[in-house]
Scaffold this active site. Structure first.
Site, PDB file in Angstrom:
ATOM      1  N   SER A 235      27.579  11.026-132.660  1.00 52.02           N
ATOM      2  CA  SER A 235      27.191  10.677-131.169  1.00 52.02           C
ATOM      3  C   SER A 235      26.863  11.891-130.602  1.00 52.02           C
ATOM      4  O   SER A 235      25.905  12.607-130.947  1.00 52.02           O
ATOM      5  CB  SER A 235      28.211   9.972-130.533  1.00 52.02           C
ATOM      6  OG  SER A 235      28.126   9.390-129.464  1.00 52.02           O
ATOM      7  N   HIS A 366      29.880   1.986-133.960  1.00 50.14           N
ATOM      8  CA  HIS A 366      29.381   3.335-133.795  1.00 50.14           C
ATOM      9  C   HIS A 366      30.498   4.289-134.391  1.00 50.14           C
ATOM     10  O   HIS A 366      31.460   4.289-134.076  1.00 50.14           O
ATOM     11  CB  HIS A 366      29.352   3.608-132.087  1.00 50.14           C
ATOM     12  CG  HIS A 366      28.816   4.739-131.670  1.00 50.14           C
ATOM     13  ND1 HIS A 366      27.709   5.343-132.372  1.00 50.14           N
ATOM     14  CD2 HIS A 366      29.255   5.454-130.793  1.00 50.14           C
ATOM     15  CE1 HIS A 366      27.414   6.358-131.604  1.00 50.14           C
ATOM     16  NE2 HIS A 366      28.316   6.561-130.595  1.00 50.14           N
TER      17      HIS A 366
END
Length: 629
Positions: A235, A366
């Site tokens: 991320s 994620h």
């Protein structure tokens, strides 16, 4: 002890090129030997290059396609692999000036290395700052290669250690804090260079990685090897890992994970990708990018550099890009465009097998540790940090997030000199591959095989092209292979695809395409879910990410759609969502299923839904409600 910033090291790339030529002449697929993949002995090999003609922001033209990475600032094209050293320096200076901000070198770095930790002390122009990192050693006897893990989010540290590498846990927020205004940045970097420095915190985080390597160098290598360092993160920390690898040539292996806008994703492609985080959002969410990037958030086509060239700054060192096609916000299609463009630079440098892009994964969560990535992760570590493997990189691009490089360039990859078939004399392409077939087709994948092409100096590899539908559409490159087979994954159930294959030689000559093979994937199994259970994946002073928002079907019949209602605290604002269609009314956010996740079997769950929200600085409250119907 002051770290030496100009270590000398004998380059082995010419030897590598010669060996590659011998292999090619013998009919083998040319690969680069392990010695040539070694990291450089200095942070910036091109520091002595004379870079002139950097443009001013006001004079930049609008160029809608990816800039030609092989064309110098003076308009001439490079012709040899040795030319790349100074062309890379031009790209570095452009990236610093317009994208990330300057990444300077301090005058003094000292520190210590122990089996459990690293201390770093930096001084420059009368200012000093310190930070530290943890060390987690694998089993066995050292000294060990090491992977610097930024932020601890999403990295498969167990797989890293089992491959034989140590894990260095680095908190980048100690070097460049999030949640600070651009005119009052905080952290060790800004203690040295000033709170109003125009350098963004991604470059500051990369600076911190470089200072850790400085300390490893001066430690003597008794515990950790300074010449075998990797970097990874997911991320926002994937963005940081990408920049760290690009700006320090001592890093042998760079592994960004789901880095999104401001990371690997091509700046020019992001505005056209539905659901991708806008550049203006990435710029304003945190001071990740340099201050100078601001004017380009609405006009990225004016940038004189794009992320495919930043990938080229890493070449020919190891690069393993991991991406998530299930979350639109992460801009995986734009990342595939950059990866395909950057792979052309690897090809030109004779290092095509040293780059991997992998977005064909099943789990949409994620920053999850994914089974598809575990083996190639360890193979990359073995190849680039241990020097024991012969892994060949490839492009495994998810069907739903596949970019088409042909739509984004008007330049061709040159045949660069410096030995082997790349000296520019060979203009004869290979023959077209024959006998293309598909087998073992499932709901989400198929395996292609073909008969090898032939070439007068040897085939270097194959490009796999795919188009969706029984007819029409454009064939786009979705992968590469150094053998005569390729497994394509991440396909959509009950969907028809067509494939072609073409061959390449080391000079960059491309064959005609093979015959076309058509496959139709099997029907997919039903998915599931309906109660809504949130998980706070990460949060900071001005925002948070809820991922996954797990939807479970608690009924006894199949659901054909679901709706989740979430109540945001006062002052909070939805910044983005994925794997669901979100609408906002006051402080109520309503998220409805999208086409691929609305059919939910009894007792089944889905975990790929999520959202990001902004909140006032210092407010630690989180959403409530999360009702499902």
């Amino acid at each position: 002890m002051i770290t030496s910033l100009a270590r000398s090291k004998i380059s082995l790339r010419m030897v590598a090129s010669a060996l590659a030529a011998v292999l090619a002449a013998a009919g083998a697929v040319a690969t680069t030997p392990a010695e040539a993949r070694a990291a450089a002995g200095v942070e910036d090999e091109g520091a002595d290059c004379q870079v002139t003609g950097l443009p001013d922001a006001g004079s930049l033209p609008t160029v809608s396609l990816l800039p030609d990475p092989f064309t110098r600032l003076d308009g001439t094209r490079i012709t040899s692999r040795s030319d790349w050293r100074c062309r890379r320096e031009e790209i570095k200076r452009l990236a610093e000036k317009f994208v990330y901000g300057e990444k300077p070198k301090p005058s003094s770095v000292t520190g210590t290395v122990s089996p459990t930790g690293i201390t770093v002390n930096v001084s420059h122009n009368g200012r000093s700052a310190s930070f530290s990192a943890g060390v987690d050693l694998p089993g066995g006897n050292g000294p060990f290669p090491a992977v610097v893990v930024l932020g601890g989010l999403g990295a498969d540290t167990a797989a890293i250690k089992s491959a034989g590498a140590a894990v260095i846990t680095y908190d980048p927020l100690a070097v460049g804090r999030e949640g600070t205004p651009r005119d009052n940045k905080q952290g060790a970097f800004y203690t040295i260079y000033g709170a109003n420095s125009s350098t963004g915190i991604l470059a500051a985080w990369a600076w911190g990685v470089s200072r850790i390597i400085d300390v490893l160098e001066q430690s003597g290598g008794g515990i950790l090897r300074a010449d075998a360092t990797g970097v990874t993160g997911c991320s926002r920390y994937g963005k940081g890992a990408f920049v760290a690898g690009a700006f320090d040539q001592r890093i042998a292996l760079t592994m960004p994970i789901e880095s999104g806008s401001g990371g690997v994703a091509a700046f020019r492609a992001i505005p056209g990708e539905s659901g991708a985080q806008p550049l203006s959002s990435a710029y304003s969410e945190q001071p990740w990018l340099g201050d100078a990037f601001g004017p380009f958030t609405g006009s990225p086509a004016r940038l004189p550099v794009d992320t495919h060239s930043v990938i080229g700054m890493i070449a020919p060192r190891g690069l393993f890009i991991m991406d998530n096609p299930h979350i639109d916000w992460l801009a995986a299609r734009s990342a595939s465009v950059a990866a395909l463009g950057g792979a052309e630079i690897y090809k030109a440098l004779g290092a095509e097998g040293d780059i991997t892009y992998w977005s064909a994964v099943q789990d949409g969560t994620h920053c999850a540790s994914r089974s598809e990535w575990r083996t190639p992760l360890q193979q990359n570590i073995q190849k680039f940090l241990l020097g024991t493997g012969d892994y060949t990189g490839s492009m495994r691009i998810a069907a739903n997030k596949s970019g088409n490089l042909a739509e984004w360039r008007d330049w061709q990859t040159p045949a660069l000199g410096d030995g082997g078939d790349g000296d520019g004399d060979d203009t004869t392409p290979p023959t077209a591959p024959t006998g293309l077939t598909a087998a073992n087709t499932t709901a989400t994948g198929t395996t292609l095989t073909w008969t090898a092409a032939t070439d007068d100096t040897g085939v270097a590899g194959y490009d796999i092209l795919r188009a969706q539908g029984a007819s029409g559409g454009t064939f786009a490159q979705v992968g590469t292979s150094a053998t005569t087979s390729y497994t394509d994954t991440g396909l959509t159930p009950a969907t028809t695809y067509r494939y072609q294959v073409r061959a390449r030689d080391a000079a960059g000559n491309i064959s005609q395409v093979s015959d076309t093979v058509r496959v139709t994937t099997e029907e997919g199994a039903a998915e599931g879910g309906c109660t809504a259970v949130p998980t706070v994946q990460t949060q900071w002073s001005t925002g948070y990410v809820i991922q996954p928002l797990t939807i479970t079907n608690t009924g006894t019949t199949t659901m054909n759609g679901w709706t989740v209602a979430v109540t945001l605290p006062a002052g909070h604002r939805l910044a983005g969502s994925w794997n669901g269609t979100a609408t906002v009314s006051g402080q109520t956010v309503t998220i409805r299923n999208v086409a691929h996740n609305g059919t939910l079997a009894p007792g089944a769950s889905i975990g790929g839904v999520g959202f990001q929200a902004d909140r006032p600085s210092g407010d630690t409250s989180l959403p409530s409600g999360h009702t499902c119907a």
